[in-house]
Design an enzyme around this catalytic site. Structure first.
Site: not given
Length: 166
Positions: A73, A60
């Protein structure tokens, strides 16, 4: 044998660092990082069993730049980026390892958040749109193809230019 292996399992949730309990932190690392590590480790004998193998991990942009309110995250996706580079060196030349790092992509996991902030995100991107699953799939297909045969340890950012300074 296995010619191509793609790991794209992941979970996302928000929360400031002070609100993240140990169990929640362990779960996000278990799903986002440990599953990738164990999948590659267990598949390795089959990936090395003939033709060169190919591993594609999904990270990501959060792992590249961090994200306030999502540090847990972002940390998992930073770990995937480091895992990619480490495995790329360790497993070459028998196995190629590369990374696809999406930005905001319209998926069931992101849909609720995008329903409110999607237009703001799209307006801030150079290409003025939130990504679609097909954008990431095409990147993975490229990395799985012979067209990328000389790419090893690379991070293909699929973010509509989100990491650019505009």
């Amino acid at each position: 044998g296995i010619d191509q292996l793609v790991h794209s399992a992941g979970i996302w949730n928000d929360g400031a660092i002070g609100s993240i309990e140990a169990g929640r932190l362990k779960e996000i690392f278990r799903v986002n990082v440990f599953s990738a590590f164990y999948l590659v480790r267990e598949a390795l004998p089959m990936l090395r069993g003939g033709a060169p193998g190919n591993v594609i991990l999904v990270g990501s942009t959060a792992g590249q730049r961090g994200e306030a309110g999502h540090s847990h995250y972002a940390a998992t996706k930073g770990a995937i980026q480091s895992l990619t580079m480490s495995l790329a060196v360790e497993l070459a030349p028998e196995v190629r390892v590369n990374l696809v790092s999406p930005g905001w992509i319209r998926t069931p996991m992101a849909e609720e958040e995008l329903s409110t902030i999607g237009p703001l995100i799209a307006g801030a991107l150079p290409n003025r749109r939130v990504g679609e699953v097909a954008d990431c799939a095409h990147a993975a297909l490229f990395l799985a193809s012979q067209a990328s045969a000389h790419l090893v340890g690379q991070d293909l950012c699929v973010s509509g230019g989100a990491l650019l300074v505009v």
